[in-house]
Scaffold this motif. Structure first.
Motif, mmCIF file in Angstrom:
data_model
loop_
_atom_site.group_PDB
_atom_site.id
_atom_site.type_symbol
_atom_site.label_atom_id
_atom_site.label_comp_id
_atom_site.label_asym_id
_atom_site.label_seq_id
_atom_site.Cartn_x
_atom_site.Cartn_y
_atom_site.Cartn_z
ATOM 1 N N LYS A 50 3.145 3.130 -13.172
ATOM 2 C CA LYS A 50 4.294 3.708 -13.757
ATOM 3 C C LYS A 50 5.519 3.215 -13.159
ATOM 4 O O LYS A 50 6.444 3.418 -13.771
ATOM 5 C CB LYS A 50 4.153 5.450 -13.372
ATOM 6 C CG LYS A 50 3.036 6.128 -13.787
ATOM 7 C CD LYS A 50 2.917 6.315 -15.453
ATOM 8 C CE LYS A 50 1.759 7.157 -15.768
ATOM 9 N NZ LYS A 50 1.759 8.600 -15.049
ATOM 10 N N ILE A 51 5.368 2.462 -11.843
ATOM 11 C CA ILE A 51 6.281 1.784 -11.462
ATOM 12 C C ILE A 51 5.776 0.677 -10.796
ATOM 13 O O ILE A 51 4.755 0.746 -10.283
ATOM 14 C CB ILE A 51 7.269 2.554 -10.596
ATOM 15 C CG1 ILE A 51 8.756 1.959 -9.964
ATOM 16 C CG2 ILE A 51 6.401 3.183 -9.249
ATOM 17 C CD1 ILE A 51 9.618 2.759 -9.059
ATOM 18 N N THR A 52 6.423 -0.563 -10.776
ATOM 19 C CA THR A 52 5.990 -1.826 -10.317
ATOM 20 C C THR A 52 6.279 -1.649 -8.779
ATOM 21 O O THR A 52 7.205 -1.157 -8.402
ATOM 22 C CB THR A 52 6.411 -2.877 -10.829
ATOM 23 O OG1 THR A 52 7.839 -3.138 -10.678
ATOM 24 C CG2 THR A 52 6.147 -2.967 -12.467
ATOM 25 N N ASP A 90 1.275 -2.841 -1.547
ATOM 26 C CA ASP A 90 0.551 -3.642 -2.527
ATOM 27 C C ASP A 90 0.423 -3.083 -3.987
ATOM 28 O O ASP A 90 1.054 -1.823 -4.271
ATOM 29 C CB ASP A 90 -0.924 -3.999 -2.057
ATOM 30 C CG ASP A 90 -1.799 -2.565 -1.985
ATOM 31 O OD1 ASP A 90 -1.585 -1.863 -2.650
ATOM 32 O OD2 ASP A 90 -2.825 -2.873 -1.222
ATOM 33 N N GLU A 91 -0.320 -3.673 -4.969
ATOM 34 C CA GLU A 91 -0.335 -3.208 -6.444
ATOM 35 C C GLU A 91 -0.794 -1.933 -6.471
ATOM 36 O O GLU A 91 -0.955 -1.299 -7.462
ATOM 37 C CB GLU A 91 -0.500 -4.430 -7.184
ATOM 38 C CG GLU A 91 -2.043 -4.719 -7.106
ATOM 39 C CD GLU A 91 -2.506 -6.040 -7.915
ATOM 40 O OE1 GLU A 91 -2.259 -5.743 -9.023
ATOM 41 O OE2 GLU A 91 -3.211 -6.943 -7.326
ATOM 42 N N TYR A 92 -1.669 -1.633 -5.571
ATOM 43 C CA TYR A 92 -2.493 -0.425 -5.717
ATOM 44 C C TYR A 92 -1.916 0.780 -4.872
ATOM 45 O O TYR A 92 -2.665 1.951 -4.620
ATOM 46 C CB TYR A 92 -4.103 -0.697 -5.154
ATOM 47 C CG TYR A 92 -4.602 -1.671 -5.657
ATOM 48 C CD1 TYR A 92 -5.111 -1.797 -7.096
ATOM 49 C CD2 TYR A 92 -4.702 -2.940 -4.978
ATOM 50 C CE1 TYR A 92 -5.763 -2.983 -7.605
ATOM 51 C CE2 TYR A 92 -5.365 -4.076 -5.631
ATOM 52 C CZ TYR A 92 -5.874 -3.945 -6.947
ATOM 53 O OH TYR A 92 -6.340 -5.033 -7.473
ATOM 54 N N GLY A 93 -0.767 0.715 -4.236
ATOM 55 C CA GLY A 93 0.132 1.667 -3.614
ATOM 56 C C GLY A 93 -0.131 1.610 -2.131
ATOM 57 O O GLY A 93 0.381 2.672 -1.535
ATOM 58 N N ASN A 94 -0.994 0.958 -1.853
ATOM 59 C CA ASN A 94 -1.529 0.992 -0.426
ATOM 60 C C ASN A 94 -0.289 0.225 0.571
ATOM 61 O O ASN A 94 0.057 -0.869 0.099
ATOM 62 C CB ASN A 94 -2.720 0.169 -0.159
ATOM 63 C CG ASN A 94 -3.900 0.722 -0.901
ATOM 64 O OD1 ASN A 94 -4.084 2.003 -0.870
ATOM 65 N ND2 ASN A 94 -4.719 -0.049 -1.516
ATOM 66 N N ILE A 95 -0.222 0.900 1.766
ATOM 67 C CA ILE A 95 1.050 0.257 2.915
ATOM 68 C C ILE A 95 -0.050 -0.428 3.578
ATOM 69 O O ILE A 95 -0.891 0.018 4.412
ATOM 70 C CB ILE A 95 1.687 1.354 3.352
ATOM 71 C CG1 ILE A 95 2.621 2.067 2.289
ATOM 72 C CG2 ILE A 95 2.484 0.689 4.470
ATOM 73 C CD1 ILE A 95 3.676 3.195 2.881
ATOM 74 N N GLN A 96 0.078 -1.717 3.737
ATOM 75 C CA GLN A 96 -0.812 -2.610 4.480
ATOM 76 C C GLN A 96 -0.508 -2.558 6.155
ATOM 77 O O GLN A 96 -1.270 -2.927 6.752
ATOM 78 C CB GLN A 96 -0.508 -4.048 4.160
ATOM 79 C CG GLN A 96 -1.030 -4.057 2.525
ATOM 80 C CD GLN A 96 -2.033 -4.103 2.311
ATOM 81 O OE1 GLN A 96 -3.209 -4.241 2.943
ATOM 82 N NE2 GLN A 96 -2.637 -3.427 1.118
ATOM 83 N N ASN A 97 0.753 -2.285 6.292
ATOM 84 C CA ASN A 97 1.292 -2.255 7.661
ATOM 85 C C ASN A 97 1.837 -0.915 8.157
ATOM 86 O O ASN A 97 2.918 -0.586 8.848
ATOM 87 C CB ASN A 97 2.398 -3.331 8.048
ATOM 88 C CG ASN A 97 3.496 -3.124 7.139
ATOM 89 O OD1 ASN A 97 3.517 -2.573 6.022
ATOM 90 N ND2 ASN A 97 4.606 -3.643 7.709
ATOM 91 N N TRP A 98 1.012 0.144 7.961
ATOM 92 C CA TRP A 98 1.439 1.603 8.097
ATOM 93 C C TRP A 98 1.592 1.583 9.595
ATOM 94 O O TRP A 98 0.893 1.584 10.496
ATOM 95 C CB TRP A 98 0.347 2.702 7.589
ATOM 96 C CG TRP A 98 0.686 4.094 7.651
ATOM 97 C CD1 TRP A 98 0.905 4.943 8.743
ATOM 98 C CD2 TRP A 98 1.190 4.631 6.347
ATOM 99 N NE1 TRP A 98 1.183 6.175 8.194
ATOM 100 C CE2 TRP A 98 1.550 6.251 6.886
ATOM 101 C CE3 TRP A 98 1.150 4.389 5.136
ATOM 102 C CZ2 TRP A 98 2.024 7.027 5.904
ATOM 103 C CZ3 TRP A 98 1.726 5.115 4.061
ATOM 104 C CH2 TRP A 98 2.016 6.699 4.578
ATOM 105 N N PRO A 99 2.864 2.069 9.976
ATOM 106 C CA PRO A 99 3.258 2.359 11.237
ATOM 107 C C PRO A 99 2.518 3.414 12.078
ATOM 108 O O PRO A 99 2.290 4.277 11.241
ATOM 109 C CB PRO A 99 4.778 2.548 11.344
ATOM 110 C CG PRO A 99 5.187 2.238 9.968
ATOM 111 C CD PRO A 99 4.371 2.582 8.962
#
Length: 478
Positions: free
Chosen positions: A409-411, A435-444
């Motif tokens: 729905k949003i890039t 990332d493109e799947y909405g995952n946060i790779q470096n979650w604090p």
């Protein structure tokens, strides 16, 4: 639209690092982590641009200003007057900036031509060497960019001993007019070339256009603070169209009334609706109300009342008679859809006083805002090109954005998120890699608290409690 921003030696930030801006830019962090300082800095620059005092390098604010930052001593990093506040930003231009001017060569004279669709700006401000009680602009320069390549660089630098300024241009300096090469007076505020630059050089009027482009950038900034004004039972409107809803949302109803000729669409192939109907629909989608009305109490008086019908209620009631969250989010919605085309909207805690599901729905509203179109009097249509810069504490807001990125729905490029990290020796502004799947790779760590720790501790406490209860029962039976 702002593309990049960097701030050095301002309040708690020694260096924010380069901030990549997007249509929807978010700042997270603990209380007093410095995230609010970024919006405050931009608003201070806006206040300076709009100040009537052309000689004031910075205007930190007064009683009625959006921000009040005190003296330079209060603003500069570690309150060390030896530090200089430095800042850089880059923004896109609505149309190409182009021009030309003559310059000297070894063989005579040639013409420098330039064109670009972006401007970058850098400035350094500190205490004057000859008078530590006086603030001075050490240097500033503009870069005209075309596809990230510099086409022209122009600026001014202060000679500390003589307290005068030198004009520089690259790759070629405009040809000077005949006469003695006098030094230049101080620039206009923190960004502007004085009139002498045009007078001393041939065809150098383009520097005044740079001044104007800079002023247009900051004129496009709107700000809504975290504490919005309480609702009234009656609103008076004089017929004047307000510039914005105001720093505390005090002009929200006037803005709705003034926008009777404006219609908003949520994007391509979406229907257009009047601004008032758009606001009502968004409040309903957020699960806050069933209907929303702004009505004149009399044909002969310019007084209006706001009526809403809460969910499950049979009748309309006055705005002050419903939950506080509705009156607090109303200025947020009005500002988002009322702001002129090309606006940059800075908001602090738009989710304040909203329950979790409404906070999630607010993220969907923000997606609609950056995709929205506008037309007037039923004619024409244009992209609104709104940029949102939001400081928030809401996990629900971010989680909904992550979901919408995964759903397409949003890039991911439309969202830029940063976390103000104060767990290190030096505060840092960490970019959240989505990332493109909405995952946060470096979650604090403990970004929104230790949720898993709480769940584990609750389960362990429950097991221990049951064990004690069972042991007590066994002792009684024996």
């Amino acid at each position: 639209m702002l593309k990049k921003l960097r701030i050095q030696n301002f309040k708690g930030w020694q260096d924010t690092g380069e901030i990549e801006m997007a249509p929807l830019t978010l700042f997270f962090g603990a209380n007093s982590s410095g995230k609010s300082s970024i919006g405050q800095f931009l608003m201070m620059l806006k206040q300076t641009v709009e100040s009537p005092d052309r000689k004031a390098v910075l205007y930190p604010g007064g009683k009625n200003s959006a921000v009040q930052l005190g003296s330079f001593h209060d603003m500069v990093y570690k309150r060390d007057l030896k530090n200089k506040i430095q800042f850089d930003y880059c923004w896109t231009l609505p149309e190409t900036f182009s021009g030309s001017y003559p310059y000297k060569t070894d063989k005579g004279e040639s013409v420098m031509q330039f064109a670009g669709n972006e401007l970058a700006f850098h400035a350094e401000i500190g205490m004057a060497a000859e008078a530590l009680s006086s603030l001075a602009l050490s240097k500033f320069y503009y870069e005209l960019l075309e596809d990230d390549s510099a086409q022209l660089t122009v600026g001014m630098k202060r000679h500390e001993e003589k307290a005068k300024y030198k004009f520089d241009a690259s790759p070629h300096e405009p040809k000077r007019t005949q006469g003695r090469p006098w030094p230049f007076d101080a620039p206009v505020r923190f960004y502007g070339f004085p009139d002498e630059v045009v007078a001393y050089h041939q065809q150098a009027e383009f520097v005044q256009e740079l001044n104007l482009r800079h002023e247009k950038l900051f004129n496009s900034l709107c700000y809504l603070g975290p504490l919005r004004i309480k609702p009234d039972r009656l609103y008076t409107w004089s017929g004047v169209e307000p510039e914005s809803v105001g720093y505390a949302g005090e002009n929200s109803i006037a803005a709705i009334l003034a926008a009777s000729d404006r219609e908003i669409s949520m994007g391509k192939r979406q229907k257009f609706y009047p601004l008032k109907a758009t606001i009502a629909q968004k409040l309903k989608e957020m699960g806050l109300i069933e209907s929303f009305e702004v009505e004149a109490i009399s044909e002969k008086r310019r007084e209006y009342e706001v009526k809403v019908r809460p969910k499950g209620a049979p009748n309309l009631v006055d705005l002050p008679d419903v939950g506080f969250g509705i009156s607090q989010v109303l200025p947020v919605l009005v500002q988002c859809f009322y702001a002129p085309v090309g606006s940059i909207i800075i908001m602090e805690q738009p989710e304040i006083h909203l329950h979790p599901s409404a906070q999630s729905a607010l993220a969907d509203v923000m997606i609609d805002v950056i995709n929205s179109k506008e037309r007037r009097n039923g004619k024409g249509s244009e992209d609104r090109n709104i940029q949102l810069i939001i400081e928030t504490h809401s996990e629900h807001f971010l989680r909904r954005l992550q979901r919408r990125i995964a759903e397409g729905k949003i890039t991911q490029d439309s969202v830029s998120a940063y976390f103000a990290n104060v767990n290190k020796a030096q505060a840092t502004l960490d970019s959240l890699q989505i990332d493109e799947y909405g995952n946060i790779q470096n979650w604090p760590e403990n970004f929104f608290g230790d949720e898993m720790g709480d769940i584990s501790a609750q389960a362990l406490a429950g097991i221990e409690k049951r064990s004690r209860e069972n042991k007590a029962k066994q002792e009684v039976s024996e």
